[in-house]
Design a protein around this motif. Structure first.
Motif, mmCIF file in Angstrom:
data_model
loop_
_atom_site.group_PDB
_atom_site.id
_atom_site.type_symbol
_atom_site.label_atom_id
_atom_site.label_comp_id
_atom_site.label_asym_id
_atom_site.label_seq_id
_atom_site.Cartn_x
_atom_site.Cartn_y
_atom_site.Cartn_z
ATOM 1 N N ASP A 193 -8.752 9.845 1.317
ATOM 2 C CA ASP A 193 -7.833 10.228 2.379
ATOM 3 C C ASP A 193 -7.051 8.981 2.789
ATOM 4 O O ASP A 193 -7.579 8.104 3.463
ATOM 5 C CB ASP A 193 -8.621 10.799 3.562
ATOM 6 N N GLY A 194 -5.801 8.924 2.369
ATOM 7 C CA GLY A 194 -4.975 7.751 2.620
ATOM 8 C C GLY A 194 -4.589 7.554 4.076
ATOM 9 O O GLY A 194 -4.080 6.491 4.431
ATOM 10 N N THR A 195 -4.803 8.563 4.923
ATOM 11 C CA THR A 195 -4.477 8.336 6.339
ATOM 12 C C THR A 195 -5.433 7.298 6.946
ATOM 13 O O THR A 195 -5.184 6.783 8.026
ATOM 14 C CB THR A 195 -4.518 9.631 7.198
ATOM 15 N N LEU A 233 1.172 15.507 4.718
ATOM 16 C CA LEU A 233 0.154 14.462 4.714
ATOM 17 C C LEU A 233 -1.105 15.105 5.298
ATOM 18 O O LEU A 233 -1.141 15.468 6.475
ATOM 19 C CB LEU A 233 0.609 13.291 5.587
ATOM 20 N N VAL A 234 -2.106 15.310 4.448
ATOM 21 C CA VAL A 234 -3.299 16.054 4.851
ATOM 22 C C VAL A 234 -4.466 15.093 4.987
ATOM 23 O O VAL A 234 -4.815 14.398 4.032
ATOM 24 C CB VAL A 234 -3.662 17.116 3.777
ATOM 25 N N GLY A 235 -5.065 15.050 6.193
ATOM 26 C CA GLY A 235 -6.202 14.148 6.350
ATOM 27 C C GLY A 235 -6.557 13.927 7.804
ATOM 28 O O GLY A 235 -5.976 14.556 8.697
ATOM 29 N N VAL A 255 -3.092 5.401 -2.910
ATOM 30 C CA VAL A 255 -4.190 6.319 -2.603
ATOM 31 C C VAL A 255 -3.687 7.755 -2.724
ATOM 32 O O VAL A 255 -2.625 8.093 -2.185
ATOM 33 C CB VAL A 255 -4.721 6.092 -1.160
ATOM 34 N N GLU A 256 -4.460 8.590 -3.433
ATOM 35 C CA GLU A 256 -4.105 10.002 -3.620
ATOM 36 C C GLU A 256 -5.343 10.849 -3.330
ATOM 37 O O GLU A 256 -6.452 10.468 -3.673
ATOM 38 C CB GLU A 256 -3.606 10.217 -5.053
ATOM 39 N N ARG A 257 -5.153 12.025 -2.716
ATOM 40 C CA ARG A 257 -6.312 12.851 -2.381
ATOM 41 C C ARG A 257 -6.595 13.948 -3.408
ATOM 42 O O ARG A 257 -7.610 14.626 -3.325
ATOM 43 C CB ARG A 257 -6.162 13.470 -0.985
ATOM 44 N N LEU A 288 0.852 -1.191 0.000
ATOM 45 C CA LEU A 288 0.000 0.000 0.000
ATOM 46 C C LEU A 288 0.887 1.240 0.000
ATOM 47 O O LEU A 288 1.810 1.340 0.822
ATOM 48 C CB LEU A 288 -0.892 -0.001 1.247
ATOM 49 N N GLU A 289 0.610 2.166 -0.916
ATOM 50 C CA GLU A 289 1.312 3.455 -0.904
ATOM 51 C C GLU A 289 0.288 4.558 -0.650
ATOM 52 O O GLU A 289 -0.792 4.544 -1.245
ATOM 53 C CB GLU A 289 1.984 3.730 -2.251
ATOM 54 N N ILE A 290 0.647 5.516 0.204
ATOM 55 C CA ILE A 290 -0.209 6.682 0.431
ATOM 56 C C ILE A 290 0.485 7.896 -0.176
ATOM 57 O O ILE A 290 1.629 8.201 0.178
ATOM 58 C CB ILE A 290 -0.442 6.912 1.950
ATOM 59 N N GLY A 291 -0.211 8.582 -1.101
ATOM 60 C CA GLY A 291 0.369 9.749 -1.773
ATOM 61 C C GLY A 291 0.905 9.383 -3.150
ATOM 62 O O GLY A 291 2.107 9.443 -3.397
ATOM 63 N N THR A 292 0.007 9.033 -4.070
ATOM 64 C CA THR A 292 0.407 8.592 -5.415
ATOM 65 C C THR A 292 1.201 9.675 -6.133
ATOM 66 O O THR A 292 2.198 9.358 -6.814
ATOM 67 C CB THR A 292 -0.842 8.263 -6.272
ATOM 68 N N GLY A 293 0.754 10.921 -6.033
ATOM 69 C CA GLY A 293 1.437 12.034 -6.698
ATOM 70 C C GLY A 293 1.609 11.785 -8.178
ATOM 71 O O GLY A 293 0.648 11.526 -8.897
ATOM 72 N N SER A 294 2.850 11.823 -8.633
ATOM 73 C CA SER A 294 3.150 11.587 -10.059
ATOM 74 C C SER A 294 2.936 10.127 -10.443
ATOM 75 O O SER A 294 2.794 9.805 -11.614
ATOM 76 C CB SER A 294 4.609 11.947 -10.326
ATOM 77 N N GLY A 295 3.023 9.234 -9.469
ATOM 78 C CA GLY A 295 2.943 7.799 -9.739
ATOM 79 C C GLY A 295 4.299 7.124 -9.814
ATOM 80 O O GLY A 295 4.387 5.895 -9.914
HETATM 81 N N1 SAH Z 1 4.883 9.234 -4.268
HETATM 82 C C1 SAH Z 1 4.742 10.470 -5.002
HETATM 83 C C2 SAH Z 1 5.085 11.650 -4.117
HETATM 84 C C3 SAH Z 1 4.080 12.736 -4.262
HETATM 85 S S1 SAH Z 1 4.135 14.028 -3.061
HETATM 86 C C4 SAH Z 1 5.555 10.448 -6.274
HETATM 87 O O1 SAH Z 1 6.318 9.493 -6.504
HETATM 88 O O2 SAH Z 1 5.425 11.349 -7.099
HETATM 89 C C5 SAH Z 1 2.976 13.448 -1.855
HETATM 90 C C6 SAH Z 1 1.582 13.221 -2.320
HETATM 91 O O3 SAH Z 1 0.791 12.860 -1.185
HETATM 92 C C7 SAH Z 1 0.874 14.430 -2.927
HETATM 93 O O4 SAH Z 1 0.440 14.106 -4.219
HETATM 94 C C8 SAH Z 1 -0.296 14.704 -1.990
HETATM 95 O O5 SAH Z 1 -1.461 15.160 -2.650
HETATM 96 C C9 SAH Z 1 -0.514 13.333 -1.395
HETATM 97 N N2 SAH Z 1 -1.241 13.291 -0.130
HETATM 98 C C10 SAH Z 1 -1.118 14.114 0.940
HETATM 99 N N3 SAH Z 1 -1.950 13.732 1.922
HETATM 100 C C11 SAH Z 1 -2.632 12.637 1.459
HETATM 101 C C12 SAH Z 1 -3.644 11.797 2.006
HETATM 102 N N4 SAH Z 1 -4.149 11.972 3.239
HETATM 103 N N5 SAH Z 1 -4.100 10.784 1.250
HETATM 104 C C13 SAH Z 1 -3.618 10.574 0.002
HETATM 105 N N6 SAH Z 1 -2.666 11.330 -0.565
HETATM 106 C C14 SAH Z 1 -2.171 12.361 0.160
#
Ligand code: SAH
Length: 214
Positions: A135-137, A207-209, A107-109, A84-91
């Protein structure tokens, strides 16, 4: 695949990763194979393999290659894991993980980021990644427990749902600290025992959530 960057990627591995202690051959191979330039804006492609983070949409960032490799190495993947990854961002980080395990859930918000990363996963035919907006938290309970969890945004504490969704003997990496500076923590679950180790100082976006910054 349009890949004029293979040589530059080899150099990234030789100059940025190996000298700093990235030694897992599977991690180095994944860093050599995933085309990082697919995950950044066209205007930034020539800088995609530099030794620094880069901006992506919505004020977020893609981590420096070394940090991606170090966090990946900390999970000690062997190929069979569900991650599981939280914060997909660019991918990009999800893509690296997907070369080293059986299935990635991410998971990305922010919707535009999610949509962009899904497009690249399809383009590269990385079919063992599924991504959702949330919300990935809170984790992603439906597919848990996970053998490994990686959080790529910095929070004030380790979100409880993520510890709950970690399998026994599982590993979790997360930057924990204030909004300017965090320490990368490696959490290992051994039955009821949770062991937390500090790895290195890092700077991540928030990390917002519910279990992060409000
Ligand atoms: N792993 C990414 C890093 C992106 S920066 C990459 O390889 O590009 C961190 C990411 O976390 C941001 O896209 C932001 O929107 C996301 N993020 C912040 N809080 C989050 C949450 N509660 N749930 C899901 N994504 C979150």
């Amino acid at each position: 695949m349009d890949d004029r960057f293979g040589t530059i990627r080899d150099r990234m591995v030789q100059e940025q990763l190996i000298p700093r202690g990235i030694s897992g051959t599977n991690v180095l191979e994944a860093m050599r194979s995933v085309p990082r330039h697919f995950f950044v804006d066209d205007a930034l492609r020539s800088r995609a393999y530099g030794d620094f983070p880069l901006p992506i949409a919505s004020g977020q960032t893609i981590s420096q290659p070394y940090i991606v490799a170090a966090m990946t190495q900390a999970l000690a993947l062997t190929g069979s894991e569900r991650v599981l990854e939280i914060g997909t961002g660019s991918g990009y980080q999800a893509a690296v993980l997907s070369r080293l395990c059986s299935q990635v859930y991410t998971v990305e918000r922010i919707n535009v980021l999610l949509a962009g990363s899904r497009r690249v996963f399809d383009q590269l035919r990385y079919f063992n990644i599924v991504a959702k907006l949330d919300d990935g938290t809170l984790g992603w309970a439906e597919h848990g427990p996970y053998d490994a969890i990686m959080v790529t945004a910095g929070g004030p504490e380790i979100p409880r749902p993520l510890i709950d969704q970690l399998a026994d003997q599982g590993r979790l990496v997360i930057p924990v600290g204030d909004q300017n500076l965090q320490v990368l923590q490696l959490v290992e679950k051994n039955g009821d025992e949770i062991v937390v180790r500090d790895l290195e100082r890092v700077r991540f976006v928030d990390l917002v959530g519910e279990h992060g910054w409000k």
